[in-house]
Design a protein around this motif. Structure first.
Motif, PDB file in Angstrom:
ATOM      1  N   ARG A   1       0.767  -1.045  -0.141  1.00  0.00           N
ATOM      2  CA  ARG A   1       0.230   0.159   0.181  1.00  0.00           C
ATOM      3  C   ARG A   1       0.694   1.200   0.265  1.00  0.00           C
ATOM      4  N   GLU A   2       2.263   1.339   0.604  1.00  0.00           N
ATOM      5  CA  GLU A   2       3.304   2.434   0.675  1.00  0.00           C
ATOM      6  C   GLU A   2       3.398   2.595  -0.545  1.00  0.00           C
ATOM      7  N   LYS A   3       4.134   1.730  -1.328  1.00  0.00           N
ATOM      8  CA  LYS A   3       4.535   1.761  -2.490  1.00  0.00           C
ATOM      9  C   LYS A   3       3.261   2.601  -3.314  1.00  0.00           C
ATOM     10  N   ILE A   4       2.059   2.501  -3.700  1.00  0.00           N
ATOM     11  CA  ILE A   4       0.967   2.562  -3.719  1.00  0.00           C
ATOM     12  C   ILE A   4       0.389   4.619  -3.377  1.00  0.00           C
ATOM     13  N   LEU A   5       0.549   4.436  -3.247  1.00  0.00           N
ATOM     14  CA  LEU A   5       0.299   6.123  -2.073  1.00  0.00           C
ATOM     15  C   LEU A   5       1.274   6.405  -2.577  1.00  0.00           C
ATOM     16  N   ALA A   6       2.860   6.455  -2.945  1.00  0.00           N
ATOM     17  CA  ALA A   6       3.430   6.858  -3.141  1.00  0.00           C
ATOM     18  C   ALA A   6       4.045   7.382  -4.743  1.00  0.00           C
ATOM     19  N   THR A   7       3.435   6.228  -5.155  1.00  0.00           N
ATOM     20  CA  THR A   7       3.566   6.072  -6.633  1.00  0.00           C
ATOM     21  C   THR A   7       2.009   7.342  -6.727  1.00  0.00           C
ATOM     22  N   LEU A   8       0.631   6.965  -6.168  1.00  0.00           N
ATOM     23  CA  LEU A   8       0.001   8.042  -6.324  1.00  0.00           C
ATOM     24  C   LEU A   8      -0.012  10.057  -5.910  1.00  0.00           C
ATOM     25  N   ALA A   9       0.842   9.840  -5.206  1.00  0.00           N
ATOM     26  CA  ALA A   9       1.689  11.504  -4.727  1.00  0.00           C
ATOM     27  C   ALA A   9       2.668  12.119  -6.158  1.00  0.00           C
ATOM     28  N   GLN A  10       2.815  11.220  -6.624  1.00  0.00           N
ATOM     29  CA  GLN A  10       3.655  11.294  -7.706  1.00  0.00           C
ATOM     30  C   GLN A  10       2.637  11.966  -8.801  1.00  0.00           C
ATOM     31  N   CYS A  11       1.375  11.363  -8.788  1.00  0.00           N
ATOM     32  CA  CYS A  11       0.668  11.356 -10.650  1.00  0.00           C
ATOM     33  C   CYS A  11       1.036  13.092 -10.453  1.00  0.00           C
ATOM     34  N   LEU A  12       0.192  13.501 -11.792  1.00  0.00           N
ATOM     35  CA  LEU A  12      -0.025  14.552 -12.101  1.00  0.00           C
ATOM     36  C   LEU A  12      -0.988  14.723 -12.234  1.00  0.00           C
ATOM     37  N   GLU A  13      -1.697  13.805 -12.840  1.00  0.00           N
ATOM     38  CA  GLU A  13      -3.524  13.653 -12.508  1.00  0.00           C
ATOM     39  C   GLU A  13      -4.259  13.676 -11.623  1.00  0.00           C
ATOM     40  N   THR A  14      -5.325  14.227 -10.819  1.00  0.00           N
ATOM     41  CA  THR A  14      -5.907  14.216 -10.130  1.00  0.00           C
ATOM     42  C   THR A  14      -7.512  13.845 -10.043  1.00  0.00           C
ATOM     43  N   ARG A  15      -7.622  13.326 -11.387  1.00  0.00           N
ATOM     44  CA  ARG A  15      -8.916  12.904 -11.971  1.00  0.00           C
ATOM     45  C   ARG A  15      -9.679  11.513 -10.684  1.00  0.00           C
ATOM     46  N   ASN A  16     -10.478  11.590 -10.256  1.00  0.00           N
ATOM     47  CA  ASN A  16     -10.517   9.757  -9.629  1.00  0.00           C
ATOM     48  C   ASN A  16      -9.950   9.860  -8.727  1.00  0.00           C
ATOM     49  N   THR A  17      -9.959  10.660  -7.794  1.00  0.00           N
ATOM     50  CA  THR A  17      -8.202  10.473  -7.064  1.00  0.00           C
ATOM     51  C   THR A  17      -9.291   9.154  -5.596  1.00  0.00           C
ATOM     52  N   LYS A  18     -10.577   9.623  -5.743  1.00  0.00           N
ATOM     53  CA  LYS A  18     -11.235   9.278  -4.445  1.00  0.00           C
ATOM     54  C   LYS A  18     -11.179   7.853  -4.308  1.00  0.00           C
ATOM     55  N   LYS A  19     -11.597   7.930  -6.309  1.00  0.00           N
ATOM     56  CA  LYS A  19     -12.019   6.048  -6.921  1.00  0.00           C
ATOM     57  C   LYS A  19     -11.228   5.555  -6.264  1.00  0.00           C
ATOM     58  N   VAL A  20      -9.001   5.939  -6.185  1.00  0.00           N
ATOM     59  CA  VAL A  20      -8.392   5.017  -5.846  1.00  0.00           C
ATOM     60  C   VAL A  20      -7.845   4.766  -4.295  1.00  0.00           C
ATOM     61  N   HIS A  21      -8.456   5.830  -3.848  1.00  0.00           N
ATOM     62  CA  HIS A  21      -8.204   5.744  -2.271  1.00  0.00           C
ATOM     63  C   HIS A  21      -9.631   4.523  -1.831  1.00  0.00           C
ATOM     64  N   LEU A  22     -11.115   5.016  -1.998  1.00  0.00           N
ATOM     65  CA  LEU A  22     -11.328   3.798  -1.964  1.00  0.00           C
ATOM     66  C   LEU A  22     -11.070   2.331  -2.383  1.00  0.00           C
ATOM     67  N   ALA A  23     -10.388   2.546  -3.494  1.00  0.00           N
ATOM     68  CA  ALA A  23     -10.417   0.795  -3.625  1.00  0.00           C
ATOM     69  C   ALA A  23      -8.953   0.350  -2.846  1.00  0.00           C
ATOM     70  N   LEU A  24      -8.724   1.045  -2.241  1.00  0.00           N
ATOM     71  CA  LEU A  24      -7.339   0.592  -1.531  1.00  0.00           C
ATOM     72  C   LEU A  24      -7.695   0.721  -0.131  1.00  0.00           C
ATOM     73  N   ASP A  25      -8.692   1.872   0.496  1.00  0.00           N
ATOM     74  CA  ASP A  25      -9.696   0.982   1.518  1.00  0.00           C
ATOM     75  C   ASP A  25     -10.035  -0.260   1.075  1.00  0.00           C
ATOM     76  N   LEU A  26     -10.615  -1.038   0.516  1.00  0.00           N
ATOM     77  CA  LEU A  26     -11.437  -2.083   0.581  1.00  0.00           C
ATOM     78  C   LEU A  26     -10.382  -3.394  -0.290  1.00  0.00           C
ATOM     79  N   ALA A  27      -9.121  -2.626  -0.378  1.00  0.00           N
ATOM     80  CA  ALA A  27      -8.335  -4.480  -0.904  1.00  0.00           C
ATOM     81  C   ALA A  27      -7.601  -4.864   0.623  1.00  0.00           C
ATOM     82  N   ASP A  28      -7.645  -6.889   0.386  1.00  0.00           N
ATOM     83  CA  ASP A  28      -7.108  -7.220   1.414  1.00  0.00           C
ATOM     84  C   ASP A  28      -6.183  -7.939   0.246  1.00  0.00           C
ATOM     85  N   ALA A  29      -5.031  -8.449   1.466  1.00  0.00           N
ATOM     86  CA  ALA A  29      -4.372  -9.109   0.766  1.00  0.00           C
ATOM     87  C   ALA A  29      -4.290 -10.674   1.064  1.00  0.00           C
TER      88      ALA A  29
END
Length: 349
Positions: free
Chosen positions: A210-238
Motif C-alpha cells: 500500500r505504501e508504494k502505491i500511495l507514494a506513486t499516487l502522490a507523484q501523479c500529476l493527474e488528480t481525476r478520480n483520486t477518491k476512487k483510488v483511495h476507496l479501492a485501496l481501503d477495500l483491498a485485502d491481501a
C-alpha cells in the motif's frame, strides 16, 4: 504464455504465404494483420517449427473455456501481439540506425523522423502484461498512452497523457506502466470490483505494498478520480485469494455489510484437513462461500469429487451451528443472495 509470431518470423522458418493460409485452418490463429498465435500441437509434421515450443512446454496452447474468460484471453493475445510488433519494429529501427550511422548523419536524421511515436501500454493492457487478474471483460481494446493523442480505434484506445519515466518500465521488450501506476490507473478508470481484484492479487502475492502505491499516487500529476483510488485501496485485502472473493467483498461494502472476515480457518478432528472458508461473520454465525468460474474443476480435477468434499465441509460447519450461504459467479451480479444475507444480519441485531 502463448506463442506469438509475425508473418516475417513464420516465413523465416521456411513457410510461404500459402502455407500460412493453410495453417490458419489447422494450428495457427490470426490475431491481427501480420500477427498470429499458435493454437495447439497438430498432427502435421511440417508444422512442427510452429508448435515445437508448445510441445516442449515453453509456450501454452490457446485455451478456450466457452465463457467470459475467452474474451480476456483474446485481449491478452491482442496485447501480446502488439508487444511482438513493437519488439520487431524496435529491432528493425536499431538495424536501420546502425546502417544510417555508416551512411551519414542526414540518413540517420531521416530514419529518426520516420520512427513511430513513443507508446506505453497502460490500464487493462498493462495489467495483463504484469500478470494481474481481470475479474471480467471490461474492454476489447488494447490500451496505450502516447503524449498528446486521444483517439479510439477499432482495437486500440490511445490516451494522450504523459507518463513520467519513473512510472514506466520495460517488460517483454516494450514500455509499460509500472505495477503501482497500473493499479492506480485502473482504479481511476474502472469499477471497484475490477481494481480491488487486482489490488488484492498484487498484495496477496507480495508484488507491491500500500505504501508504494500511495507514494506513486502522490507523484501523479493527474488528480481525476483520486477518491476512487483511495476507496479501492481501503477495500483491498491481501488475504483474499480470487477475483470472485474480491467482487463479493465489494458487494458487501456496496450493501453496507460489515463484519465479514476473509479466509478464516477452522480446526476439525473428524475431517482429514482443516476447513478454511471464504468469509466468516462470527456475530451472525454465518459463512459465505464464493463459487468463482471453474472453481469445481480445480483441486482433484474431478467435479464430482470436489462437490463431495464441499458437501462434507458444509455439513461439518452446519453441525457446529454455522449457517452456510453459497454465492455463484452469476449471483455476484444480482441482488437475491445479498438480500438474503441482509435479512440474516438484521435478525441478529
Amino acid at each position: 504464455m502463448y506463442k506469438i509470431m509475425t508473418t516475417q518470423q513464420i516465413i523465416r522458418l521456411g513457410f510461404t504465404h500459402a502455407d500460412i493460409r493453410r495453417a490458419r485452418s489447422c494450428c495457427v490463429r490470426r490475431l491481427s494483420r501480420g500477427v498470429y498465435s499458435v493454437r495447439h500441437v497438430c498432427s502435421r509434421e511440417d508444422h512442427r517449427p510452429l508448435w515445437a515450443s508448445i510441445d516442449e512446454g515453453t509456450h501454452s496452447e490457446f485455451t478456450e473455456h466457452g465463457d467470459i474468460r475467452d474474451q480476456i484471453e483474446d485481449l491478452d493475445a491482442a496485447v501480446m501481439a502488439r508487444c511482438e510488433v513493437r519488439f520487431q519494429k524496435q529491432g528493425q529501427q536499431e538495424r536501420q540506425a546502425e546502417s544510417a550511422t555508416t551512411a551519414g548523419a542526414t540518413a540517420a536524421t531521416r530514419m529518426s523522423s520516420a520512427s513511430p511515436p513513443a507508446e506505453v501500454f497502460s490500464h487493462i493492457s498493462a495489467a495483463l502484461i504484469h500478470g494481474l487478474p481481470i475479474a471480467y471483460p471490461v474492454t476489447h481494446q488494447v490500451e496505450v498512452v502516447r503524449p498528446g493523442v486521444n483517439r479510439r480505434f477499432k482495437s486500440i484506445h490511445v490516451r494522450g497523457v504523459t507518463i513520467p519515466r519513473h512510472h514506466r518500465q520495460a517488460v517483454r521488450g516494450t514500455e509499460v506502466t509500472t505495477l503501482e501506476r497500473t493499479l492506480i490507473d485502473v482504479a481511476r478508470t474502472y469499477n471497484p470490483d475490477i481494481s480491488v481484484s487486482m489490488l488484492d492479487n498484487a498484495l496477496h502475492r507480495g508484488l507491491t505494498t500500500r505504501e508504494k502505491i500511495l507514494a506513486t499516487l502522490a507523484q501523479c500529476l493527474e488528480t481525476r478520480n483520486t477518491k476512487k483510488v483511495h476507496l479501492a485501496l481501503d477495500l483491498a485485502d491481501a488475504r483474499r485469494e480470487s477475483p470472485a472473493e474480491s467482487i463479493a467483498a465489494v458487494r458487501f461494502f456496496q450493501h453496507g455489510f460489515v463484519g465479514f472476515v476473509p479466509q478464516v480457518e477452522f480446526d476439525t478432528a473428524s475431517l482429514r484437513s482443516n476447513i478454511r472458508v471464504d468469509f466468516c461473520h462470527r456475530a451472525a454465525r454465518m459463512i459465505v462461500e464464493i463459487d468463482g468460474l471453474g472453481k469445481l474443476y480445480l483441486g482433484s480435477g474431478v467435479p464430482r469429487d470436489e462437490l463431495e468434499r464441499e458437501r462434507r465441509r458444509e455439513q461439518w460447519l452446519r453441525d457446529q451451528g454455522w449457517r452456510v450461504i453459497r454465492i455463484s459467479w452469476k449471483e455476484l451480479f444480482t441482488e437475491a443472495k445479498f438480500e438474503e444475507i441482509r435479512r440474516i444480519l438484521m435478525g441478529t441485531r
